[in-house]
Design a protein around this motif. Structure first.
Motif, short mmCIF file in Angstrom:
data_model
loop_
_atom_site.label_atom_id
_atom_site.label_comp_id
_atom_site.label_asym_id
_atom_site.label_seq_id
_atom_site.Cartn_x
_atom_site.Cartn_y
_atom_site.Cartn_z
N VAL A 119 -0.19 5.00 5.21
CA VAL A 119 -0.64 3.71 4.68
C VAL A 119 -0.04 3.47 3.29
O VAL A 119 0.13 2.35 2.87
N GLN A 120 0.23 4.54 2.57
CA GLN A 120 0.88 4.53 1.23
C GLN A 120 -0.04 4.12 0.10
O GLN A 120 -0.03 4.73 -0.96
N SER A 121 -0.85 3.06 0.30
CA SER A 121 -1.75 2.61 -0.77
C SER A 121 -2.94 1.89 -0.15
O SER A 121 -2.83 1.36 0.96
N GLY A 122 -4.06 1.89 -0.89
CA GLY A 122 -5.24 1.16 -0.40
C GLY A 122 -5.40 -0.19 -1.05
O GLY A 122 -6.41 -0.87 -0.83
N SER A 123 -4.43 -0.59 -1.88
CA SER A 123 -4.53 -1.86 -2.60
C SER A 123 -3.65 -2.92 -1.95
O SER A 123 -2.44 -2.71 -1.79
N ASP A 124 -4.24 -4.05 -1.61
CA ASP A 124 -3.46 -5.13 -0.97
C ASP A 124 -2.31 -5.60 -1.85
O ASP A 124 -1.23 -5.92 -1.36
N ARG A 125 -2.58 -5.65 -3.17
CA ARG A 125 -1.55 -6.10 -4.10
C ARG A 125 -0.33 -5.16 -4.03
O ARG A 125 0.82 -5.58 -3.95
N ASP A 172 0.41 9.31 4.64
CA ASP A 172 1.17 9.54 3.41
C ASP A 172 0.66 8.56 2.36
O ASP A 172 0.36 7.40 2.69
N PHE A 173 0.61 9.02 1.12
CA PHE A 173 0.22 8.16 0.01
C PHE A 173 1.22 8.29 -1.12
O PHE A 173 1.70 9.39 -1.41
N CYS A 197 -3.40 14.98 4.58
CA CYS A 197 -2.53 13.92 4.09
C CYS A 197 -1.39 14.50 3.27
O CYS A 197 -1.52 15.61 2.74
N PHE A 198 -0.34 13.74 3.14
CA PHE A 198 0.75 14.08 2.23
C PHE A 198 0.70 13.09 1.07
O PHE A 198 0.58 11.89 1.31
#
Ligand code: 5AD
Ligand code: SF4
Length: 478
Positions: free
Chosen positions: A286-292, A325-326, A353-354
């Motif tokens: 997903v890489q990030s949890g922030s929509d921005r 992955d984040f 997670c990575f």
């Protein structure tokens, strides 16, 4: 006397040794194996020791800056080793393959003149010919995207090599990426998305299975975007390919990685629901949890889209576990954005997670953004994220204690009488069992968690199936 073998140029050459060191993802592990298989035709046997090798290949990764630095420091080390070999009248060839080779090209030879071959990931099928030219004294660089199908030209592994590699194998089904996330070099180093025809994938899988492989992981940078030519004249999707593979009775488990949330469609979820051999473990970055930040990353999905996919996947397969992955410290990431990432992790509950600090990659859009995040902020965020993920991983592993899990047995363990297998979630499971269990799936009662291993015992008294596959080579892997 050493056996002679025919080289790529047709000349007879003595048996030689190749040492391949791979960095980065599973695609590189796969490519390294196929290079070794192709070089075997020229009389090169693989060795674990760089010192005794006549050919040393660094199969590199370019995804983060550190990976590139590692290659140059490794090359510095090899320069000393090469000088030492030359003083003993040996002339080892040093080659750089993989994504750093693709991105840096002849710059590698300028910075490290001991390198004689630079070959991009799309050209590894030419490895024999490139090495032959290097042996004639040339320095060669091959990073043009090849028009021919490299998979067609790479040699299949020799039977004894497949057996020695164990019961689990990778098969590349697609390569490259058209998604252009703004932080990522893959679309530039591996090129645009290309899927292999299903018939070739099936033939490769059947060859592996005939030699005792029981688990296949279908790999690709965007594996769930697979759309290769099917055997019926139509394009096949990943679930269609998996369904066909699942029909092979000797194949026990099917996995695939890495997926993009955009390509998790209903057909794939239905396959998870209906195909027992598909393991309930999904790596879905997903890489990030922030929509921005997701927008800035050009991920083409929102946080809500991702959470919806997780929910629907769990509905299709309630025992599904997830990994991701984040990236922390993407340009412009605020404390608030980072809190959104932590909140998403809490909401999903991952099995593993990575996590990475954002690393600006030359030529990618994000590298030019002004709001780069200071290193100490990145480190602090990485630490906090890792702490949360480690807690979740531990909780997930603990939740397996007291359950019965299907385990695919792979090889003897460290202790006398022990055989180690893997759970559906890839956790190692050592069990006291006869060697004949290697290659089969058996139910194991999990009694204890020891670090990351699940300690258990065979459940039930049913006799262990006779050894379908148990070779001295596999046993030697212990
Ligand atoms: N910086 C940090 N991490 C990156 N990844 C890809 N590019 C970068 C970068 N520039 C991570 C992503 C991807 C994984 C394979 O590597 O999380 O999913
Ligand atoms: Fe890179 Fe994004 Fe493509 Fe994954 S989807 S390979 S992160 S560009």
């Amino acid at each position: 006397m050493r056996e002679a073998a025919r080289s790529a140029s047709g000349a007879m050459s003595e048996n030689r040794k190749v040492h391949i060191k791979s960095f980065g993802c599973q695609m590189n592990v796969y490519d390294a194996r196929r290079m070794a298989d192709t070089l075997a035709r020229d009389g090169y046997a693989e060795t674990a020791s760089a010192k005794e090798a006549d050919l040393i290949i660094l199969n590199t990764c370019h995804i983060r800056e550190k990976a590139v630095e590692k290659v140059y420091s490794e090359l510095g080390r090899l320069r000393g080793m090469k000088a030492d070999a030359e003083s003993h009248d040996r002339k080892p060839i040093i080659a750089v393959a993989g994504c750093v080779a693709q991105a840096e090209g002849k710059e590698i030879i300028r910075r490290a003149p001991s390198v004689r071959v630079v070959v991009g990931p799309q050209n590894i099928h030419r490895i024999s010919e490139l090495v032959a030219r290097a042996n004639e004294g040339h320095a060669v660089v091959d990073t043009e995207f090849a028009v021919e199908d490299k998979f067609e030209q790479l040699a299949p592994p020799k039977h004894e090599i497949t057996r020695a590699r164990g019961i689990s194998a990778f098969v590349t089904v697609q390569e490259g990426c058209d998604k252009f996330c703004t932080f990522c070099v893959v679309p530039y180093t591996r090129g645009s998305e290309a899927s292999r025809p299903a018939a070739r994938i099936l033939a490769e899988a059947e060859g592996l299975i005939a030699q005792g492989v029981k688990e296949i992981t279908l790999i690709g940078q965007n594996v769930n975007a697979y759309h290769g030519a099917g055997t019926d004249g139509r394009d096949w999707t990943l679930p269609k390919l998996v369904a066909r593979l699942a029909e092979i009775p000797e194949l026990k488990r099917i996995r695939y990685t890495t997926s993009h949330p955009r390509d998790m469609d209903d057909e794939l979820l239905e396959a998870h629901r209906d195909i027992e051999k598909m393991m309930p473990f999904l790596h879905l970055p997903v890489q990030s949890g922030s929509d921005r930040i997701l927008e800035e990353m050009n991920r083409k999905h929102t946080r809500a889209d991702y959470l919806r996919i997780i929910e629907r996947t769990r509905k299709a397969r309630p025992d599904m576990a997830f990994s991701s992955d984040f990236i922390v410290g993407f340009p412009g990431e605020t404390d608030r954005d980072f809190e959104d990432t932590l909140a998403l992790v809490r909401e999903v509950g991952y099995a593993q997670c990575f996590t990475f600090k954002y690393s600006p990659r030359p030529g990618t859009p994000a590298a030019d953004l002004d709001a780069q995040i200071p290193e100490d902020v990145k480190s602090e965020r990485l630490y906090r994220l890792q702490e949360l993920i480690e807690t979740q991983q531990h909780e997930f592993n603990l939740s397996c204690v007291g359950k019965e899990l299907d385990v695919l047995f792979e090889k003897p363990g460290r202790h006398e009488g022990q055989i180690v297998g893997r759970s559906p979630y890839l956790q190692p499971v050592p069990v006291i069992a006869p060697k004949s269990i290697i290659g089969s799936v058996a139910r194991v009662r999990i009694n204890e968690l020891r670090t990351y291993s699940l300690i258990g015992e065979l459940a039930g008294n049913e006799p262990v199936a006779p050894a379908e596959y148990s070779s001295p080579e596999v046993n030697a892997l212990a």
